[in-house]
Design a protein around this motif. Structure first.
Motif, short mmCIF file in Angstrom:
data_model
loop_
_atom_site.label_atom_id
_atom_site.label_comp_id
_atom_site.label_asym_id
_atom_site.label_seq_id
_atom_site.Cartn_x
_atom_site.Cartn_y
_atom_site.Cartn_z
N SER A 502 0.85 -1.19 0.00
CA SER A 502 0.00 0.00 0.00
C SER A 502 0.88 1.23 0.00
O SER A 502 1.99 1.22 0.56
CB SER A 502 -0.93 0.02 1.22
N SER A 503 0.40 2.29 -0.62
CA SER A 503 1.16 3.54 -0.64
C SER A 503 0.23 4.69 -0.92
O SER A 503 -0.94 4.50 -1.29
CB SER A 503 2.27 3.48 -1.69
N SER A 504 0.75 5.88 -0.75
CA SER A 504 0.01 7.10 -1.06
C SER A 504 0.90 8.02 -1.88
O SER A 504 2.07 7.71 -2.13
CB SER A 504 -0.46 7.79 0.23
N VAL A 505 0.36 9.16 -2.26
CA VAL A 505 1.09 10.09 -3.12
C VAL A 505 2.24 10.72 -2.34
O VAL A 505 2.13 10.98 -1.13
CB VAL A 505 0.13 11.18 -3.64
N LYS A 689 16.52 24.84 -4.60
CA LYS A 689 15.64 26.00 -4.42
C LYS A 689 14.82 26.33 -5.66
O LYS A 689 13.72 26.89 -5.55
CB LYS A 689 16.46 27.22 -4.01
N THR A 690 15.34 25.99 -6.84
CA THR A 690 14.64 26.38 -8.07
C THR A 690 14.51 25.19 -9.03
O THR A 690 14.51 25.38 -10.24
CB THR A 690 15.40 27.53 -8.78
N GLY A 691 14.40 23.99 -8.49
CA GLY A 691 14.38 22.81 -9.34
C GLY A 691 12.97 22.33 -9.66
O GLY A 691 12.06 23.13 -9.93
N TYR A 692 12.77 21.02 -9.61
CA TYR A 692 11.53 20.39 -10.04
C TYR A 692 11.08 19.40 -8.97
O TYR A 692 11.90 18.66 -8.40
CB TYR A 692 11.74 19.66 -11.37
N ALA A 693 9.79 19.39 -8.68
CA ALA A 693 9.19 18.44 -7.73
C ALA A 693 8.28 17.50 -8.52
O ALA A 693 7.35 17.94 -9.20
CB ALA A 693 8.41 19.18 -6.65
N PHE A 694 8.57 16.22 -8.43
CA PHE A 694 7.81 15.22 -9.17
C PHE A 694 6.80 14.56 -8.24
O PHE A 694 7.15 13.96 -7.22
CB PHE A 694 8.75 14.16 -9.75
N ILE A 695 5.52 14.68 -8.58
CA ILE A 695 4.44 14.13 -7.76
C ILE A 695 4.02 12.79 -8.36
O ILE A 695 3.59 12.72 -9.51
CB ILE A 695 3.24 15.10 -7.70
N ASP A 696 4.14 11.73 -7.57
CA ASP A 696 3.84 10.39 -8.08
C ASP A 696 3.50 9.48 -6.90
O ASP A 696 3.48 9.91 -5.74
CB ASP A 696 5.04 9.84 -8.87
N ASP A 697 3.26 8.22 -7.23
CA ASP A 697 2.97 7.25 -6.18
C ASP A 697 4.19 7.09 -5.27
O ASP A 697 5.33 7.07 -5.72
CB ASP A 697 2.59 5.91 -6.80
N GLY A 698 3.91 6.95 -3.97
CA GLY A 698 4.98 6.90 -2.99
C GLY A 698 5.94 5.75 -3.15
O GLY A 698 7.14 5.90 -2.90
N LEU A 699 5.45 4.58 -3.55
CA LEU A 699 6.33 3.43 -3.69
C LEU A 699 7.41 3.68 -4.74
O LEU A 699 8.58 3.31 -4.54
CB LEU A 699 5.53 2.20 -4.07
N SER A 713 11.90 11.56 -0.84
CA SER A 713 10.47 11.38 -1.10
C SER A 713 9.70 11.73 0.16
O SER A 713 9.96 11.19 1.24
CB SER A 713 10.20 9.92 -1.49
N ILE A 714 8.74 12.64 0.02
CA ILE A 714 7.97 13.12 1.17
C ILE A 714 6.52 12.71 0.99
O ILE A 714 5.85 13.13 0.05
CB ILE A 714 8.08 14.66 1.31
N ASP A 715 6.03 11.87 1.89
CA ASP A 715 4.67 11.34 1.81
C ASP A 715 3.65 12.45 2.06
O ASP A 715 3.81 13.27 2.95
CB ASP A 715 4.51 10.22 2.85
N GLN A 716 2.55 12.42 1.27
CA GLN A 716 1.52 13.44 1.38
C GLN A 716 0.22 12.92 2.01
O GLN A 716 -0.72 13.68 2.21
CB GLN A 716 1.20 14.00 -0.01
N ARG A 717 0.16 11.63 2.29
CA ARG A 717 -0.97 11.04 3.03
C ARG A 717 -2.32 11.28 2.34
O ARG A 717 -3.32 11.56 2.99
CB ARG A 717 -1.01 11.56 4.46
#
Length: 822
Positions: A502-505, A689-699, A713-717
Motif C-alpha cells: 500500500s502507498s500514497s502520493v 531551491k529552483t528545481g523540479y518536484a515530481f508528484i507520483d505514487d509513494g512506492l 520522497s515526502i509522503d503526502q498522506r
C-alpha cells in the motif's frame, strides 16, 4: 447429444466367396457419406471367426446417405429402398439416420441394431440400441449426482441435453452449456471462451456429457489450462470408459465417471491392428459387440449345430430366425458393453437395454494413491438404480497450503516497471518475482513469465493494464503481477489477491545541500566581524606595548609589559581570562577598560546569536506539503501525463489541487512528463531551491529516492493505493494464494522483501541518505562542536612544536658558544 458416434459405414464391402459352405447373416450397414467403417467391421469379424474356427459368416452391405443436394438425397433413398426390399438383408447396423429409420417405406421389417444414441432416438420396437438409451442414462446421471450432494451443476454437451430435465426433476439446478460442435484441441478459441465463462460463473460442479473420447479429452485439457480441475471443483463425466480418460491426468482429485466397457472382452490382437490405433477402446468395444451379437444370433438360429459343423450348402438366416434369436432371453449375449437384453419402454413405442450394470469410479490423485477407485454400481432394470459402495473419498474445500497447488503450472503476465518487475542480463528480477518465488517454495507450483509489451508502453499506463486485464479474462494468463492497482472498474472484470503493498502520493524533491558543521561555533559571526575582532586584539596589544615605554612603574616591576606580555594580556581580556598583573597608568587602564566593555558586548552578542542560530537550525524550511508547494513559484512541479494523478488534479475542485492543476496546465511542457524516469531525471538535474518536484505514487518515489543519491520522497498522506496480484474472475486458486500471502506476512517474509527493494543505495553515505541538513532534536551533537576540539588540538600541537623548536634553538646556541670559548 450423440452418446457414441461410431464412424458410419459407407463403402460396399462384399465378403469374398467362402471356400467352404457357411451359415450366413446379411447385414446392411447404415452410414453417412464419408463415414463408412465397413472394413473395420469386416476385420473384427475375421478376428472373431479365427478365435472360434467355425462356419458362421457375416456379409455386410452398404447403405449410404448423401445429403449433398436434393438429387443425391433422392438417390440415397432409392438405393436404401432397394437394399431393404431384399428379404435376405435381415438386419440394419449403424447409427440413427432419420431419413432411413423414421420412415417405414425404407426399413420395412428389418431389425435395426443402433450403434449410436441421441435425444431424437428412433421410435420403433424393431430398433435395438447397443448403448444405454438417453432416458435411462439421464436418470442414472441424475441419481448419481444427487447422491454426490450436488445441488447446482454446469452441464456441458455438444447436442444432447436430455439429462438436464432429469436433473431438474430432482431439484438440481443444471446450467446448460453448449460446447462447440467442432473441437479440434484444448486450445480452440471457442472452447477457451466456454471455459472462461464457466470460470467467471464460479461453478463448483460440472457434468461433461459426451461419448466422443477426443471431445472429452480436449475439454478436460482446456479445463486444466484454465485451472478448473482444482481440488475445490468436481467433475462428472458420462463417457462410458472412464478409466481410459484419467491415464494422463496429474492434478485432478475430484473427478467421477462411468465405466461400462469391460476391456478384457476385447480380443487383445485387435489392439495391435494398425487400423484401430487411432480408435478409442469404447469404439473398438462397440465394434466387437455388434459383430459378436450378430454371430451369437447366427449360432442360436442354426438349431443344434452352433456353426461347428459345415453345412452341405450355404444357409442364410431369414428374418423369422433372427427375430426368434433376439426374442430368446434364455441365452443372452454378454460382451464388452455388458449383457444385451432389450425390453419395451414405458410408452411401448421403442426398445431399451435392461438387466445390465456399470461401475461409478472416482479418480484419486494424492500423495499416497493415484488411481481409479470404485465408489458405486449403477444397475439398469426397469429404471436406473445407483448403489454406493463404501465411503467415497471426501474432497476438502480447504487443503494445506503446501499441497493445495502442488504440481500446477501458471502462466504469469506482467509488464516492465522497476522495482516490481524488470529483466537484467536476461534474468527476471523484481519485488513481484521474489514474491512469486516465495509462494512457489511454500506451495510447490511452477510458473512461466510472459512480459507483455503494449503499444501504450510509456504513454498510458492505465491502457497498458487494461490490455493485461483482457489477457486474464480471455484465459491467456492465470496470474498478473506488477504495479497492479486495485480499481473499481478492474474489480468488475477480474479478481484480486490480498493487498501486497500500500502507498500514497508523495513528492520527489532534490535534497537540500549539506553544510559543514565542524566549525559551527564560528557561524554566529560573519567572517568580517571575526576579522575585526582579530584586528582590534592586535591593536590593543600593540598599544599596551608602546605605552609601557612611558610607564615609570615598569622600571622597577618584576614583570614588564613587553610585546609578548601585551599580546597575552589582550588575549586574556577577549577570552575573559585572569592575569597576574594589570596596567598601572591611567591611559593604559582607560584602553583596557573600554576593551573590557567591548569584549563584554561581543561575548554577549556571540552567546545570544549562537543560541538563536542553533534554534533556527532546527526549523525545517523545506517544501513538505502540497500547500507549501502550491504557494511558492520557484520550484516547478508536475505529474506523469495520462496518469491517475493527472486525472485527480484535473477533476479536483478543492484547494490546493485545483490551483496546482491550473499552474501545471499553464506550464505543461515543464510540468508534465511522459514517464517516471523523465520525472526522476528532471528532479536530479534541478536545484534545491529552483528545481523540479515530481508528484507520483509513494512506492516509486521511495524507490528512486533510495536508488539515486541527492533526492528525498515526502509522503503526502492522500491518494492511497493498494497493489495486488490479479486473477481471472472466479479463479479457484485465488483463495489458496491469499492464504499463502497471509502466511508470508505473518512470517515476516513480505517485510524482508520490501526492505530489499526499498533500502538506500549502498553508494550513498549515511548522512546524505538519512539527513537533509535539518536537525530534528534539540541537543547539540559532536559534529556541531567538533571544530572547537579541532582548534584546541591544533593549538596544543602548535605549542608543542614551538617548544621543541625553542629547545633545539637553545641547544644549537649553547654548542656554538662552547665552540667559541674553545
Amino acid at each position: 447429444m450423440t452418446y457414441l458416434t461410431v464412424p458410419l459405414l459407407l463403402v460396399c464391402l462384399c465378403t469374398p466367396a467362402a471356400p467352404e459352405n457357411s451359415y450366413i447373416i446379411n447385414a446392411a450397414v447404415l452410414s453417412r457419406k464419408g463415414e463408412s467403417m465397413i472394413d473395420d467391421y469386416q476385420k473384427v469379424e475375421e478376428v472373431l471367426q479365427l478365435g472360434h474356427n467355425d462356419y458362421c459368416r457375416i456379409r455386410f452391405s452398404p447403405v449410404e446417405y448423401d445429403n449433398s443436394n436434393g438429387s443425391t438425397v433422392y438417390q440415397s433413398l432409392e438405393r436404401a429402398l432397394a437394399v431393404f426390399k431384399n428379404p435376405e438383408n435381415v438386419i440394419a447396423v449403424g447409427p440413427f439416420i432419420d431419413v432411413f429409420t423414421s420412415m417405414d417405406y425404407v426399413i420395412k421389417q428389418q431389425i435395426h441394431l443402433v450403434t449410436s444414441s441421441s435425444e431424437g432416438q428412433e421410435k420403433s420396437e424393431r430398433a435395438l440400441p447397443v448403448l444405454p438409451d438417453t432416458k435411462s442414462l439421464s436418470s442414472a446421471v441424475a441419481e448419481i449426482v444427487q447422491t454426490l450432494g450436488w445441488n447446482k451443476v454446469a452441464f456441458l454437451s455438444q447436442d444432447d441435453f436430455s439429462p438436464v430435465l432429469a436433473l431438474g426433476n430432482r431439484d438440481i439446478f443444471a446450467w446448460p452449456i453448449l460446447l462447440p460442435s467442432n473441437i479440434k484441441g484444448g486450445h480452440d478459441q471457442e472452447l477457451r471462451q466456454t471455459m472462461t465463462q464457466l470460470r467467471e460463473a464460479q461453478m463448483r460442479h460440472f457434468i461433461l456429457h459426451s461419448m466422443d473420447k477426443e471431445v472429452v479429452q480436449h475439454v478436460i485439457a482446456s479445463a486444466e489450462e484454465h485451472h478448473l480441475l482444482h481440488y475445490s471443483r468436481s467433475w462428472f463425466i458420462t463417457y462410458l470408459d472412464f478409466s481410459d480418460l484419467t491415464l494422463n491426468l496429474k492434478e485432478t482429485v475430484s473427478l467421477y465417471g462411468l465405466q461400462l466397457l469391460n476391456v478384457e472382452a476385447i480380443p487383445p490382437s485387435l489392439f495391435q491392428e494398425e487400423r484401430f490405433q487411432n480408435q478409442s477402446r469404447l469404439s473398438l468395444g462397440l465394434l466387437v459387440d455388434v459383430v459378436s451379437i450378430l454371430r451369437h444370433c447366427l449360432r442360436r438360429g442354426q438349431s443344434n449345430s452352433y456353426c461347428d459343423s459345415q453345412p452341405l450348402k450355404n444357409q442364410t438366416m431369414n428374418q423369422k430366425m433372427l427375430n426368434e434369436a433376439f426374442s430368446d432371453k434364455s441365452d443372452t449375449y454378454i460382451g464388452a458393453l455388458g449383457q444385451y437384453i432389450w425390453g419395451v419402454t414405458e410408452d411401448k413405442q421403442s426398445r431399451k437395454r435392461t438387466s445390465y450394470s456399470m461401475a461409478v469410479l472416482q479418480f484419486i490423485n494424492n500423495a499416497t494413491i493415484k488411481d481409479n477407485i470404485k465408489v458405486g454400481n449403477c444397475t439398469f432394470l426397469d429404471k436406473a438404480v445407483y448403489t454406493p459402495i463404501g465411503e467415497r473419498t471426501q474432497q476438502n474445500t480447504v487443503r494445506d497450503i503446501s499441497t493445495s497447488l502442488k504440481g500446477m503450472n501458471f502462466t504469469v503476465i506482467t509488464k516492465k516497471d522497476p522495482p516490481f518487475y524488470s529483466v537484467i542480463n536476461g534474468k527476471h528480477e523484481g519485488f513481484c518475482i521474489d514474491v512469486l518465488d516465495a509462494l512457489k517454495r511454500l506451495m510447490g507450483f511452477d510458473y512461466k513469465i510472459i512480459e507483455y509489451r503494449s503499444k501504450w508502453a510509456g504513454l498510458n499506463e492505465d491502457k497498458e493494464w487494461e490490455d493485461i486485464v483482457h489477457k486474464l479474462m480471455t484465459g491467456d494468463a492465470a496470474i498478473a503481477i506488477g504495479d497492479l492497482v486495485v480499481k473499481s472498474k478492474r474489480v468488475a472484470r477480474i479478481s484480486f489477491s490480498n493487498t501486497i503493498l500500500s502507498s500514497s502520493v508523495s513528492m520527489l524533491l532534490k535534497r537540500p545541500p549539506l553544510q559543514p558543521t565542524f566549525f559551527q561555533f564560528l557561524w554566529p559571526f560573519d567572517i568580517g566581524l571575526w576579522f575585526m575582532i582579530v584586528v582590534f586584539f592586535l591593536i590593543v596589544g600593540l598599544s599596551l606595548f608602546l605605552m609601557t615605554k612611558y610607564d615609570t612603574t615598569q622600571r622597577t616591576a618584576e614583570q614588564k609589559f613587553d610585546l609578548k606580555e601585551s599580546m597575552w594580556y589582550s588575549l586574556n581580556v577577549i577570552l575573559q581570562g585572569a592575569t597576574e598583573f594589570s596596567p598601572q597608568t591611567t591611559s593604559m587602564r582607560t584602553i583596557v577598560a573600554f576593551f573590557w566593555f567591548c569584549t563584554l558586548i561581543i561575548t554577549a552578542a556571540y552567546t545570544a546569536n549562537l543560541a538563536a542560530f542553533l534554534t533556527l537550525k532546527q526549523i525545517d524550511v523545506r517544501i513538505k506539503t502540497m500547500q507549501r508547494l502550491a504557494s511558492q513559484s520557484l520550484v516547478t512541479y508536475g505529474v506523469r501525463n495520462n496518469s491517475d494523478l493527472m486525472s485527480f488534479f484535473e477533476q479536483s475542485d478543492e484547494d490546493p489541487y485545483e490551483r496546482m492543476w491550473t499552474v501545471m496546465k499553464l506550464t505543461e511542457k515543464e510540468s508534465l512528463v511522459s514517464n517516471r524516469m523523465d520525472g526522476v531525471n528532471k528532479v536530479l538535474a534541478g536545484d534545491f531551491k529552483t528545481g523540479y518536484a515530481f508528484i507520483d505514487d509513494g512506492l516509486f518515489n521511495d524507490y528512486y529516492a533510495s536508488k539515486y543519491c541527492g533526492m528525498e520522497s515526502i509522503d503526502q498522506r492522500f491518494g492511497e493505493k493498494h497493489f495486488s496480484m490479479g486473477f481471472p474472475k472466479g479463479a479457484p486458486y485465488k483463495d489458496d494464494i491469499n492464504r499463502a500471502l497471509l502466511k508470508l506476512k505473518e512470517d515476516g517474509v513480505m517485510d524482508a522483501l520490501k526492505s530489499k527493494w526499498w533500502e538506500p543505495a549502498s553508494n550513498c553515505s549515511t548522512v546524505e541518505s538519512d539527513q537533509s541538513g535539518v536537525k530534528t532534536s534539540g541537543e547539540l551533537e559532536l559534529e556541531n562542536m567538533v571544530g572547537v576540539f579541532i582548534v584546541l588540538g591544533c593549538s596544543v600541537t602548535l605549542g608543542v612544536l614551538v617548544e621543541i623548536c625553542k629547545r633545539i634553538y637553545l641547544a644549537v646556541q649553547k654548542e656554538r658558544h662552547a665552540d667559541d670559548k674553545g
